[in-house]
Design a protein around this motif. Structure first.
Motif, short mmCIF file in Angstrom:
data_model
loop_
_atom_site.label_atom_id
_atom_site.label_comp_id
_atom_site.label_asym_id
_atom_site.label_seq_id
_atom_site.Cartn_x
_atom_site.Cartn_y
_atom_site.Cartn_z
N ILE A 28 64.98 36.63 38.01
CA ILE A 28 65.46 35.53 38.84
C ILE A 28 64.22 34.90 39.46
O ILE A 28 63.73 35.33 40.51
N SER A 30 63.28 32.35 41.13
CA SER A 30 63.19 31.84 42.50
C SER A 30 63.07 32.96 43.53
O SER A 30 62.77 32.70 44.69
N SER A 31 63.29 34.20 43.11
CA SER A 31 63.18 35.34 44.01
C SER A 31 61.80 35.97 44.03
O SER A 31 61.57 36.91 44.79
N TRP A 32 60.91 35.46 43.20
CA TRP A 32 59.61 36.11 43.02
C TRP A 32 58.46 35.22 43.47
O TRP A 32 58.28 34.12 42.91
N ARG A 53 58.14 32.11 47.26
CA ARG A 53 59.34 31.92 46.44
C ARG A 53 59.80 30.47 46.40
O ARG A 53 60.13 29.93 45.35
N ASN A 74 61.33 25.84 40.37
CA ASN A 74 62.27 26.94 40.17
C ASN A 74 63.39 26.58 39.20
O ASN A 74 63.96 27.46 38.57
N ASN A 77 61.88 27.50 35.95
CA ASN A 77 61.28 28.84 35.86
C ASN A 77 59.79 28.77 35.53
O ASN A 77 59.27 29.60 34.75
N ASN A 100 55.87 41.66 43.55
CA ASN A 100 56.94 42.44 44.13
C ASN A 100 56.40 43.18 45.35
O ASN A 100 55.60 44.10 45.20
#
Length: 118
Positions: A28, A30-32, A53, A74, A77, A100
């Motif tokens: 995903i 947009s979460s990173w 993000r 985003n 991607n 992360n």
């Protein structure tokens, strides 16, 4: 599985510009938070730029600040690295990476070669 694919590298003259792209899949996006790193011949890999993000917060190595701009889309991607006023010392393999946690980049692309001639 997670894949990061860089493109846009090549040969450029001093003072020229290049834009690198990195398309992500399998996560995903947009979460990173994302980053760009580079590794010159005979040297260790070093941080170049990072982006949060949502794309609001960015950070740069002092060696590229004012010349490089990191951005992301985003919806596509994709994370970009716009490189202006290139110098021979920018010659390196450039990697994008997904972050992360506070300082851990866990997914890496294969890299794209940038060569700047004087």
């Amino acid at each position: 599985q997670v894949q990061l694919e860089e493109s846009g590298g090549g040969l450029a003259q001093t003072g020229a510009s290049l834009r690198l792209s990195c398309v992500a899949s399998g996560l995903i996006f947009s979460s990173w938070p994302m980053g760009w790193f580079r590794q010159a011949p005979g040297k260790e890999r070093e941080f170049a730029a990072s982006i949060s993000r949502g794309g609001i917060n960015t950070s740069y190595a002092s060696s590229v600040k004012g010349r490089f701009t990191i951005s992301r889309d985003n919806a596509k991607n994709t994370v970009y690295l716009q490189m202006n006023n290139l110098k021979p010392e920018d010659t390196a393999v450039y990697y994008c990476a997904a972050k992360n946690g506070p300082d851990e980049y866990v997914y890496w692309g294969q890299g794209t070669q940038v060569t700047v001639s004087s």
